[in-house]
Design a protein around this motif. Structure first.
Motif, PDB file in Angstrom:
ATOM      1  N   GLU A  66     -27.335   3.239 -29.846  1.00  0.00           N
ATOM      2  CA  GLU A  66     -27.956   2.780 -31.084  1.00  0.00           C
ATOM      3  C   GLU A  66     -26.955   2.734 -32.245  1.00  0.00           C
ATOM      4  N   GLU A  67     -26.001   3.676 -32.270  1.00  0.00           N
ATOM      5  CA  GLU A  67     -25.011   3.677 -33.346  1.00  0.00           C
ATOM      6  C   GLU A  67     -24.056   2.495 -33.204  1.00  0.00           C
ATOM      7  N   GLU A  70     -25.709  -0.466 -34.568  1.00  0.00           N
ATOM      8  CA  GLU A  70     -25.725  -0.488 -36.029  1.00  0.00           C
ATOM      9  C   GLU A  70     -24.393  -0.946 -36.611  1.00  0.00           C
ATOM     10  N   ARG A  82     -25.229  -5.484 -24.306  1.00  0.00           N
ATOM     11  CA  ARG A  82     -26.044  -4.346 -24.735  1.00  0.00           C
ATOM     12  C   ARG A  82     -26.561  -3.584 -23.507  1.00  0.00           C
ATOM     13  N   ARG A 108     -36.182   4.115 -25.170  1.00  0.00           N
ATOM     14  CA  ARG A 108     -35.241   3.854 -26.258  1.00  0.00           C
ATOM     15  C   ARG A 108     -34.954   2.364 -26.411  1.00  0.00           C
ATOM     16  N   PHE A 109     -34.984   1.639 -25.294  1.00  0.00           N
ATOM     17  CA  PHE A 109     -34.621   0.224 -25.324  1.00  0.00           C
ATOM     18  C   PHE A 109     -35.718  -0.588 -24.632  1.00  0.00           C
TER      19      PHE A 109
END
Length: 608
Positions: A66-67, A70, A82, A108-109
Motif C-alpha cells: 500500500e505504501e 501511495e 501491482r 487488503r486488495f
C-alpha cells in the motif's frame, strides 16, 4: 510489461548498483534513485522496486505494498505489476517464516482477490512475473560474508519456474519449453536461444547415475528440466562436500565450458532426471558468433562462486600453484579465498576478480592497476603481494593472508576505543598511508572495513582497488563518483581533483568513528550523504571525548576541513604512535562467533 529484453546486462548492473547501496547503507530512497535514472524502461523501474521491496523486508523494515502504491502511483497503476508486488510480499513473508494468509491479502486488495485466490492456492501456478521477482532476488542478491554452511542452510528443492519465452516454446514441445524456462536462457536474445535449441538433444538419467564427474572434460552444457540432482565436490582428502540439492530448471556444467577447465564438481541424479544437452563444440560455435552468450554465462558463474550459504566448488582446487582452502568473503568486484602455496606451504589469500566483470574493460584495467600498485609496496602495515595469474577464465592477485578482523568488526563489538588503542591503530594506518603517498599513490577508499587488525596487533591498510597515481591530480575528474560516500572527502563527491588531502579527510572520518563509536555521517541515502559532505564544516570534538588528549582533537579539526587546502596534517607525527595493539586487548574484544573479515575491494559507483 514482461518483455524479457529488459533483463539484460545493463539491467543487471543497475540492480547490482542498487543492491550495493542497500549493503552499504541500508535500502536507499527508491524515489530518488529512480529520479536519477530517467531513461529506465517500465520493466527496469519495476525491477528496482522489486529489489527495494525485498531488501526492506529482509532487513527487518518491510514496507507494505500500500505504501508503494501511495508513493509510486504511476508504476503501481499497472494491474499486472501491482499483482506482482502483492505476490512478492506474500512470498517474502513465507520465506521469513511469517505464515501469511491468503484471505488477508484478498481483503487488503479486493480488486485482485480472484487472481490471488487462484495463484496462492497452488504454488505451481506461479505466473511469469512472480517467478521473475524470485529470479531477480536469487541471481542479484548480495549475501552476508563469512557464513558457514550447515544442513539447514543448503538450498531447498524448489518447483519449476516459468520464465520468459515459455509460451512461445510450447509449440516446440516440452524440451524446448524447459530450455526457455531456464534463468540462463531468459537473459539471452530470443534468436540466440532458438539457435541453441536447434543443437540440443534430450537425455535421461536414472537415480544414482552421474550426469557429470569431477575432473572430466567439459564436453557439454546441460539444462535440468525434470527431476532432482545433487552437486558435490571431493577434496584432496577424499571428503565429499555437498554444494546443493535442486530440482529447479537450471543450467549445469557451465563453468567447465566457460573456463575450459575440467569439471569442478560431481552432479548425480537423486531421482530419474531429464535434461537437455548442448555439446561443447556447438556451444563454442554459437559463442564465437554471439559473444553475449559468454558474457551472460560469466554472470551466471559469478552468482555461483563465493556464496557463503553453500560450499564453493573451488574449495580444494589447485589453481596455478595454490590450493584453495575456503572462501573468506565476497563483494561486488571480487571473491577472496584462503589458500596455501603448494610449493612453500605458505598461507596466502587469493583475490579473484568476479566473473561478472570479465568483459568489463574498465573493471579489468582497474583490477590490473591495483595489482601493479600493490606489487611495488613493501611496508609492515600494508599487505604484501606475491604476483598475479590468470585462471578459471578470470584473474587472481596473490597476497598475504591476514588472520584477524577488520576495524569495522572491532568497533561493532567494543564501541568507542580507549585513547591508547585509538593512537596505536591510527598511527599504524597513518604510517602505511604516508608510505603510499611517498610512492605517489592516493588510496581513495580509507574506511574501517579496509583496515585489518591481525591477531598479533599489527594493522594492515588494504584494498587499493580505487587507488590512483598522483602524477596529475586533475586526471581524477571522473564521469562518476567513486568511493564510499560515508567516508568521502567533499571533492570526491563532486569529482574534483584527488590529492593526499583526500585521504586525510577519510582518515579523519575513521578516527572520528574510533573515538565515538559512530560514523561521522549517518545519513541513510546517497543523496543525503553527498549533500551532507558537500556543506560540511567541522565542529569541536572535545565535548564528545573530553578524556582524549588535546592533540587528537586538533588533528580531527585539521583533517576534517571542507577545503583540502585547509587540511594541515603530518602523517609522520601520527605514525610516532604506530605500535601493535596488546594481545590482551584483542583477546578481550574478540568474539569467536564473529564471521571472517571482509578483505574485499568495494566500489560504489553512483552513475555508470
Amino acid at each position: 510489461m514482461s518483455d524479457p529484453s529488459t533483463n539484460d546486462l545493463t539491467t543487471q548492473r543497475l540492480l547490482r548498483r542498487y543492491i550495493d547501496l542497500c549493503d552499504e547503507f541500508g535500502p536507499p530512497d527508491v524515489l530518488m534513485f529512480l529520479a536519477d535514472e530517467p531513461d529506465l524502461s517500465f520493466r527496469q523501474r519495476a525491477d528496482v522496486v522489486l529489489i527495494d521491496q525485498s531488501c526492506r523486508w529482509m532487513s527487518g523494515a518491510g514496507v507494505a505494498v500500500e505504501e508503494y502504491i501511495e508513493y509510486l502511483p504511476d508504476l503501481l497503476a499497472d494491474d499486472r505489476f501491482r499483482l506482482e508486488m502483492v505476490l512478492s510480499e506474500y512470498r517474502l513473508l513465507e520465506e521469513m517464516g511469517r505464515s501469511p494468509r491468503s484471505e488477508d491479502f484478498q481483503h487488503r486488495f479486493p480488486d485482485l482477490a480472484d487472481s490471488l485466490l487462484a495463484l496462492l492456492d497452488d504454488a505451481r501456478k506461479e505466473p511469469l512475473f512472480l517467478s521473475r521477482a524470485r529470479l531477480i532476488r536469487d541471481v542479484m542478491a548480495r549475501v552476508e560474508l563469512g557464513s558457514t554452511l550447515s544442513s539447514t542452510q543448503m538450498e531447498p528443492v524448489e518447483p519449476d519456474l516459468t520464465l520468459p519465452f515459455a509460451e512461445k516454446a510450447e509449440e516446440r514441445g516440452s524440451s524446448g519449453t524447459a530450455a526457455l524456462r531456464c534463468e540462463f536462457f531468459s537473459t539471452l536474445p530470443q534468436h540466440v536461444v532458438h539457435l541453441l535449441e536447434t543443437y540440443m538433444h534430450d537425455a535421461d538419467f536414472a537415480a544414482g547415475e552421474y550426469l557429470m564427474r569431477q575432473g572430466d572434460e567439459g564436453d557439454a552444457l546441460m539444462v535440468l528440466h525434470q527431476g532432482t540432482v545433487e552437486v558435490s565436490t571431493v577434496n584432496e582428502q577424499g571428503e565429499r562436500n555437498l554444494i546443493t540439492r535442486t530440482s529447479r530448471v537450471q543450467v549445469l556444467g557451465e563453468m567447465a565450458l566457460l573456463t575450459r577447465e575440467r569439471r569442478s564438481a560431481d552432479v548425480v541424479a537423486v531421482t530419474p532426471v531429464k535434461v537437455l544437452v548442448l555439446p561443447a563444440q556447438r556451444f563454442h560455435e554459437v559463442a564465437a558468433e554471439h559473444p553475449i552468450l559468454c558474457e551472460v554465462l560469466t554472470m551466471l558463474v559469478a552468482t555461483r562462486l563465493g556464496r557463503p550459504d553453500r560450499e564453493d566448488v573451488l574449495s580444494g582446487k589447485k589453481l596455478d600453484r595454490y590450493v584453495i582452502r575456503r572462501r573468506l568473503g565476497r563483494g561486488g568486484m571480487s571473491v577472496v579465498y584462503a589458500a596455501c602455496d603448494a610449493e612453500t606451504n605458505h598461507n596466502i589469500a587469493l583475490k579473484m576478480m568476479s566473473h561478472r566483470l570479465v568483459y568489463d574493460a574498465s573493471a579489468l584495467a582497474q583490477f590490473q592497476r591495483e595489482a601493479d600498485i600493490v606489487e611495488a609496496f613493501e611496508h609492515p602495515n600494508l599487505l604484501r603481494t606475491y604476483g598475479r595469474f590468470e585462471a578459471f577464465h578470470t584473474f587472481f592477485i596473490v597476497m598475504d593472508y591476514c588472520d584477524g578482523e577488520t576495524l569495522a568488526q572491532l568497533l561493532r563489538r567494543v564501541g568507542p576505543l580507549p585513547e591508547k588503542e585509538f593512537r596505536q591503530i591510527l598511527g599504524q594506518t597513518a604510517d602505511a598511508l604516508a608510505y603510499a603517498h611517498r610512492a605517489g599513490v592516493v588510496h581513495q577508499d580509507i574506511k574501517p572495513s579496509n583496515i585489518m587488525i591481525g591477531r598479533d596487533g599489527v594493522v594492515k591498510l588494504m584494498d587499493f582497488g580505487l587507488a590512483r597515481p598522483l602524477a596529475d591530480p586533475h586526471e581524477a575528474n571522473y564521469d562518476a563518483i567513486v568511493g564510499t560516500p560515508r567516508y568521502m572527502a567533499p571533492e570526491q563527491s563532486h569529482c574534483g581533483p584527488i590529492t593526499p588531502q583526500t585521504d586525510y579527510f577519510s582518515l579523519g572520518c575513521v578516527a572520528y568513528e574510533m573515538m565515538t563509536g559512530q560514523p561521522l555521517f549517518q545519513n541513510n541515502t546517497i543523496a543525503g550523504l553527498i549533500e551532507r559532505v558537500r556543506v560540511w564544516n567541522p565542529s569541536d570534538t572535545r565535548p564528545l571525548r573530553p578524556d582524549y588528549a588535546d592533540d587528537i582533537h586538533t588533528f580531527l579539526d585539521h583533517a576534517l576541513q571542507n577545503s583540502p587546502l585547509r587540511r594541515y596534517l603530518r602523517l609522520d607525527a601520527l605514525a610516532q604512535h604506530a605500535q601493535p595493539l596488546s594481545p590482551d586487548f584483542l583477546v578481550s574484544s574478540t568474539d569467536p562467533d564473529e564471521p571472517p573479515p571482509d578483505i574485499l575491494t568495494q566500489r560504489e559507483r553512483m552513475t555508470d
